[in-house]
Design an enzyme around this catalytic site. Sequence first.
Site, PDB file in Angstrom:
ATOM      1  N   ASP A  89      12.804   9.320  10.740  1.00 52.91           N
ATOM      2  CA  ASP A  89      12.238   7.916  10.909  1.00 52.91           C
ATOM      3  C   ASP A  89      12.142   7.378   9.341  1.00 52.91           C
ATOM      4  O   ASP A  89      11.948   7.989   8.323  1.00 52.91           O
ATOM      5  CB  ASP A  89      10.482   8.335  11.291  1.00 52.91           C
ATOM      6  CG  ASP A  89       9.815   7.196  10.879  1.00 52.91           C
ATOM      7  OD1 ASP A  89      10.106   6.133  10.590  1.00 52.91           O
ATOM      8  OD2 ASP A  89       8.396   7.146  11.395  1.00 52.91           O
ATOM      9  N   ALA A  91       0.844  -1.305   0.072  1.00 51.07           N
ATOM     10  CA  ALA A  91       0.029  -0.205   0.085  1.00 51.07           C
ATOM     11  C   ALA A  91       0.962   1.347   0.018  1.00 51.07           C
ATOM     12  O   ALA A  91       0.768   2.249  -0.810  1.00 51.07           O
ATOM     13  CB  ALA A  91      -0.899   0.083   1.252  1.00 51.07           C
ATOM     14  N   ASN A  92       2.073   1.079   0.805  1.00 50.23           N
ATOM     15  CA  ASN A  92       2.930   2.605   0.944  1.00 50.23           C
ATOM     16  C   ASN A  92       3.280   2.744  -0.635  1.00 50.23           C
ATOM     17  O   ASN A  92       3.456   3.870  -1.127  1.00 50.23           O
ATOM     18  CB  ASN A  92       4.037   2.243   1.620  1.00 50.23           C
ATOM     19  CG  ASN A  92       3.790   1.926   3.072  1.00 50.23           C
ATOM     20  OD1 ASN A  92       2.529   2.250   3.601  1.00 50.23           O
ATOM     21  ND2 ASN A  92       4.763   1.420   4.083  1.00 50.23           N
ATOM     22  N   ALA A 124       9.483   3.038   5.696  1.00 53.04           N
ATOM     23  CA  ALA A 124       8.927   3.253   4.455  1.00 53.04           C
ATOM     24  C   ALA A 124       9.757   3.978   3.515  1.00 53.04           C
ATOM     25  O   ALA A 124       9.389   4.421   2.420  1.00 53.04           O
ATOM     26  CB  ALA A 124       7.533   3.770   4.383  1.00 53.04           C
ATOM     27  N   ALA A 125      11.055   4.108   3.767  1.00 59.50           N
ATOM     28  CA  ALA A 125      12.224   4.662   2.948  1.00 59.50           C
ATOM     29  C   ALA A 125      12.179   3.875   1.740  1.00 59.50           C
ATOM     30  O   ALA A 125      12.296   4.469   0.718  1.00 59.50           O
ATOM     31  CB  ALA A 125      13.347   4.807   3.601  1.00 59.50           C
ATOM     32  N   GLY A 126      12.189   2.345   1.823  1.00 61.98           N
ATOM     33  CA  GLY A 126      12.352   1.612   0.578  1.00 61.98           C
ATOM     34  C   GLY A 126      11.033   1.654  -0.146  1.00 61.98           C
ATOM     35  O   GLY A 126      11.097   1.584  -1.485  1.00 61.98           O
ATOM     36  N   ASP A 127       9.876   1.940   0.548  1.00 67.51           N
ATOM     37  CA  ASP A 127       8.657   1.976  -0.291  1.00 67.51           C
ATOM     38  C   ASP A 127       8.466   3.253  -1.007  1.00 67.51           C
ATOM     39  O   ASP A 127       8.265   3.198  -2.286  1.00 67.51           O
ATOM     40  CB  ASP A 127       7.460   1.795   0.604  1.00 67.51           C
ATOM     41  CG  ASP A 127       7.629   0.626   1.461  1.00 67.51           C
ATOM     42  OD1 ASP A 127       8.113  -0.487   1.122  1.00 67.51           O
ATOM     43  OD2 ASP A 127       7.158   0.761   2.693  1.00 67.51           O
ATOM     44  N   LEU A 158      22.007   1.381   0.497  1.00 67.08           N
ATOM     45  CA  LEU A 158      22.779   1.232   1.692  1.00 67.08           C
ATOM     46  C   LEU A 158      22.696   2.615   2.720  1.00 67.08           C
ATOM     47  O   LEU A 158      23.841   2.826   3.083  1.00 67.08           O
ATOM     48  CB  LEU A 158      24.470   0.971   1.296  1.00 67.08           C
ATOM     49  CG  LEU A 158      24.699  -0.410   1.245  1.00 67.08           C
ATOM     50  CD1 LEU A 158      24.872  -0.601  -0.365  1.00 67.08           C
ATOM     51  CD2 LEU A 158      25.898  -0.906   1.587  1.00 67.08           C
ATOM     52  N   GLY A 166       6.271   8.543  10.093  1.00 70.53           N
ATOM     53  CA  GLY A 166       5.080   7.394   9.548  1.00 70.53           C
ATOM     54  C   GLY A 166       5.589   6.712   8.257  1.00 70.53           C
ATOM     55  O   GLY A 166       6.356   7.531   7.612  1.00 70.53           O
ATOM     56  N   ASN A 191      17.509  -3.881   0.452  1.00 67.27           N
ATOM     57  CA  ASN A 191      18.461  -2.880   1.229  1.00 67.27           C
ATOM     58  C   ASN A 191      19.637  -3.890   1.652  1.00 67.27           C
ATOM     59  O   ASN A 191      19.631  -4.754   1.443  1.00 67.27           O
ATOM     60  CB  ASN A 191      17.667  -2.087   2.240  1.00 67.27           C
ATOM     61  CG  ASN A 191      17.087  -2.890   3.385  1.00 67.27           C
ATOM     62  OD1 ASN A 191      17.391  -4.108   3.570  1.00 67.27           O
ATOM     63  ND2 ASN A 191      16.049  -2.778   3.958  1.00 67.27           N
TER      64      ASN A 191
HETATM   65  O1  RIB Z   1       7.955  -0.602   5.014  1.00 66.72           O
HETATM   66  C1  RIB Z   1       7.112  -0.241   5.977  1.00 66.72           C
HETATM   67  C2  RIB Z   1       6.308  -0.944   6.103  1.00 66.72           C
HETATM   68  O2  RIB Z   1       6.487  -2.207   6.776  1.00 66.72           O
HETATM   69  C3  RIB Z   1       5.263  -0.439   7.178  1.00 66.72           C
HETATM   70  O3  RIB Z   1       4.462   0.556   6.832  1.00 66.72           O
HETATM   71  C4  RIB Z   1       4.854  -1.831   8.102  1.00 66.72           C
HETATM   72  O4  RIB Z   1       3.308  -1.859   7.694  1.00 66.72           O
HETATM   73  C5  RIB Z   1       5.759  -2.798   7.378  1.00 66.72           C
HETATM   74  O5  RIB Z   1       4.840  -3.691   6.419  1.00 66.72           O
END
Ligand code: RIB
Length: 326
Positions: A262, A57-58, A265-268, A237, A303, A200
């Site tokens: 924070d 979803a992210n 979700a950096a990868g997302d 990295l 977040g 990562n």
């Molecule tokens: O990549 C971050 C996500 O990993 C978070 O939002 C959490 O829900 C986990 O699935």
Amino acid sequence: MVGLLKPRPSVRGGNSLSVLALGSINMDLVVKVPRLPSVGETLIGHEFFSAFGGKGANQAVAVAKLGVPVFFVGQVGDDDFGQTLTLALKASGVNISGLRTHRELHSGVASIVVSETGENTIACAAGANGAVDEVEVEFVRSHLPETQVLLLELGIPFPVVLAVAQAAHQAGVTVILDPAPAPDNLPDSFYPLIDILTPNEVEASHLVGFPVEDRPSAEQAAQILQDKGVQNVVITLGEQGALWHSSQGTVWYNSYPVTAIDTVAAGDAFNGALAAGIASQKPLEEALHWGMVAGALSVTKNGAQPSLPDRKTFFSALESWPLATP
Ligand code: RIB
């Protein structure tokens, strides 16, 4: 390097092909603490919040926020979290016609601890994510003709991921796999289906079986993964930057000078922006630039989905932060 992605003509003409993200959707319950607790230790945190999350979803929201059409395919539970997650996804501009509600399982939940330096640990209860099945595979299959990029991650049952990767590969759709949550291994037959693999350092270490912690070990890991049949390996990295390895060679890119509060979700953010760049007909190196910039911006905010950059912030940072090699 130019990049070796499959040419993909639009069935509708113009630049109208979209991105499809299949994966997990969670309610994230986040506690911020001075440092990550050790095993068996209880720590008192100083902040709590909930945020919309789940890697699939992210990634879909990251694409939508950059103005590129995107479908999310997955499942929530028939509970308050499921209803809120569904409404939020729709409000972010994601097409949710592939999102189902499971009547018996709870929505996915992630319990997240974030330290003052932005590092995190995450434990997920899969709930409805674990019920993603053949129905979702069929949804993806039926939408492949209008899809440019398929975004995959591993928060849902692996046979589903494998089935859609096979179908997308056959259809000439670009397949991006974020191998997270980190698997200990993947079947050899899976790798050749992947156009861009984006681990990562932790995920790369799991895949190759040795610690990937610096540039030499990342280059060795990327070569091993490419030998297994992946077209493009991109290892991120953190502060050490990112590596792009393909049959054309290896390139390193510098990270951007941000203060991380924070890293959830950096990868997302990276994967979503990478897909948005490809769907916007950018060459792969430019799309990687999109990913690097979105990933860097996301760590400056708390977040998962709230940290994903909007178009204005993103495009202004894209101009100020060129893609730089060491
Ligand atoms: O990549 C971050 C996500 O990993 C978070 O939002 C959490 O829900 C986990 O699935």
